[in-house]
Design an enzyme around this catalytic site. Structure first.
Site, PDB file in Angstrom:
ATOM      1  N   GLU A   1       0.789  -1.225   0.000  1.00  0.00           N
ATOM      2  CA  GLU A   1       0.000   0.000   0.000  1.00  0.00           C
ATOM      3  C   GLU A   1       0.830   1.289   0.000  1.00  0.00           C
ATOM      4  O   GLU A   1       0.761   2.087   0.942  1.00  0.00           O
ATOM      5  CB  GLU A   1      -0.969   0.003   1.182  1.00  0.00           C
ATOM      6  CG  GLU A   1      -1.985  -1.125   1.129  1.00  0.00           C
ATOM      7  CD  GLU A   1      -3.088  -0.997   2.171  1.00  0.00           C
ATOM      8  OE1 GLU A   1      -3.052  -0.042   2.974  1.00  0.00           O
ATOM      9  OE2 GLU A   1      -3.980  -1.858   2.179  1.00  0.00           O
TER      10      GLU A   1
ATOM     11  N   GLU B   1      -5.476  -8.532   0.504  1.00  0.00           N
ATOM     12  CA  GLU B   1      -6.155  -8.196   1.762  1.00  0.00           C
ATOM     13  C   GLU B   1      -7.628  -7.984   1.486  1.00  0.00           C
ATOM     14  O   GLU B   1      -8.002  -7.317   0.522  1.00  0.00           O
ATOM     15  CB  GLU B   1      -5.615  -6.912   2.413  1.00  0.00           C
ATOM     16  CG  GLU B   1      -4.271  -7.029   3.064  1.00  0.00           C
ATOM     17  CD  GLU B   1      -3.839  -5.734   3.760  1.00  0.00           C
ATOM     18  OE1 GLU B   1      -4.733  -4.946   4.148  1.00  0.00           O
ATOM     19  OE2 GLU B   1      -2.635  -5.513   3.894  1.00  0.00           O
TER      20      GLU B   1
END
Length: 459
Positions: A169, A363
């Protein structure tokens, strides 16, 4: 469990769980580990809910054999964890810390012995503090240091690790850590944070090259993405949503997959040295998507300010996040909209076409904060419903031609949820932070049965 869900995935689909080093390991001063940006950030008063820190977390550093046993019983194919850079290189450069590397040797070997594929992320936000204090990801040198770090890990583990993730991320670190100041390092630079995005993406490309040179393969990245919905059909809201989508989604996917930044953002980027975009877009084997919920975006309103997980963003931003009404909410107050995952993935397929490699959901999960009842059971039915619905949405995207190879649930266990501290529980396994007792939740047993049944489907 919905029987239909079992039949939606191929037999070779990879089922996994995810964690991250600072969120679970604890032992922040053990074994020669250096300090990280998060160690410094949590020490600043008011930064973290209840003043929580990752000093102990889930004590995974000492309890990893128990956690491997839980994963073996769960039946996952793969475990996504992250290396702590400052455990490997305490200052972010130079000599390798043998004790730190030794911890990951034991973890990787234990996973392999249990029949679980180690699937590490090289960097999950915890920048070595020495590098952070030298400018962190605003400093191009950090990308070069990351390449050296990747070479160390590739050289040491290439023969034992079948799946690699460079960075987790970069959007969140750039926008929340450097742009809004909600996460470490706590800088509120607004659009002046975007050089950090470029250096993180450059580090990804350099990391891919370093890993391949060391003999590693099957390399991807874990980017967070969310379907972005305009608040209305009026032009101002449409433009605001378009800019937000470019800033949070396309800025981190386009350079990797197309070799170019979105045109709308080029005025905010520094001059790019020749060759940077070619490095960033070096081919990867798969593309990781972290996704939880869509986002509703509109033009700024007088007195309005975007909120992220309860934290106010700069009210001068040219967009405003609005509350998405009419949907169930998680305990973290995130809307539950499974179909948005289908929309997101189909949008990727349409936008990138043949340039899009196979996707892995690295995720997906939800915070529901139940603890054990009087019988010691954690009846987290809402987590089961959330996961089941999102898996069906994932399967719908696959039925429409999106090539998805695996799903990693966030998270294996409750953990330190960054600025929210220990207030939010995403785990399939409940953690009693006082005793470190692990208690599998109902969702753990549901996921276990889904994995077993999906592997046996078609027999």
């Amino acid at each position: 469990m919905n029987q239909n869900t079992i039949d939606l995935f191929p037999r070779d689909f990879v089922w996994g769980v995810s964690t991250a080093a600072y969120q679970i390991e604890g032992a922040t001063t053990a074994g020669g580990r250096g300090r990280s940006s998060w160690d410094a950030f949590v020490a600043e008063p008011g930064r973290i809910t209840n003043g929580d820190t990752g000093d102990t977390a889930c004590d995974h550093y000492h309890r990893y054999p128990e956690d491997i046993a839980l994963m073996k019983e769960l039946g996952v194919d793969a475990y996504r964890f992250s290396f702590s850079w400052s455990r490997i290189q305490p200052g972010g450069r130079g000599a390798v810390n043998a004790a730190g590397l030794g911890f990951y040797d034991k973890l990787v070997d234990g996973l392999l012995e249990a029949g679980i594929q180690p699937s590490p992320t090289l960097f999950h936000w915890d920048t070595p503090l020495d590098l952070e204090q030298a400018g962190g990801w605003l400093n191009r040198d950090t990308a070069e240091r990351f390449a050296e770090y990747a070479a160390v890990l590739g050289g040491h583990f290439a023969d034992r690790i079948p799946r690699w993730i460079t960075i987790n991320e970069p959007a969140a670190l750039t926008l929340l850590g450097y742009g809004a100041g909600i996460h470490a390092p706590g800088l509120a630079l607004g659009f002046d944070a975007l050089p950090a995005a470029h250096h993180l993406l450059l580090a990804h490309g350099l990391g891919v090259q370093a890993l391949r040179s060391a003999g590693a393969g099957n390399i991807g990245i874990a980017n967070n993405h969310a379907a972005t919905w305009p608040a209305s059909e009026n032009q101002a809201d449409q433009q605001a949503a378009g800019l937000y989508d470019a800033l949070t989604n396309r800025m981190f996917a386009d350079p990797i997959l197309t070799g170019a930044y979105p045109e709308a953002l080029t005025p905010f980027l520094p001059p790019l040295p020749d060759g940077d975009l070619a490095t960033i877009s070096v081919p990867i084997d798969w593309y990781g998507v972290n996704s939880y919920n869509p986002v509703l975006v509109g033009a700024p309103t007088v007195g309005g300010a975007a909120l992220v997980d309860g934290h106010a963003l700069d009210a001068s931003l040219p967009f405003e996040l609005r509350e998405l009404e009419g949907y169930p909410r998680t305990d973290f107050d995130w809307p539950v909209v499974p179909d948005a995952l289908t929309e997101l993935l189909l949008g990727f397929k349409d936008r990138y076409g043949s340039k899009l490699p196979p996707i892995v959901i690295t995720e997906n999960g939800a915070a529901y904060n139940l603890g054990p009842d009087d019988d010691g059971r954690v009846p987290d039915a809402r987590r089961i419903d959330y996961t089941n619905a999102h898996l069906q949405a994932l399967a719908a995207a696959m039925d429409s031609g999106v090539d998805v190879r695996g799903y990693f649930h966030w998270s294996l266990m409750d953990n330190f949820e960054w600025a929210a501290g220990y207030s939010q529980r995403f785990g399939l396994v409940h953690i009693d932070y006082k005793t470190q007792k692990r208690t599998p939740k109902d969702s753990y047993y549901w996921y276990q049965q889904l994995i077993r049944s999906s592997k046996g489907a078609g027999d």
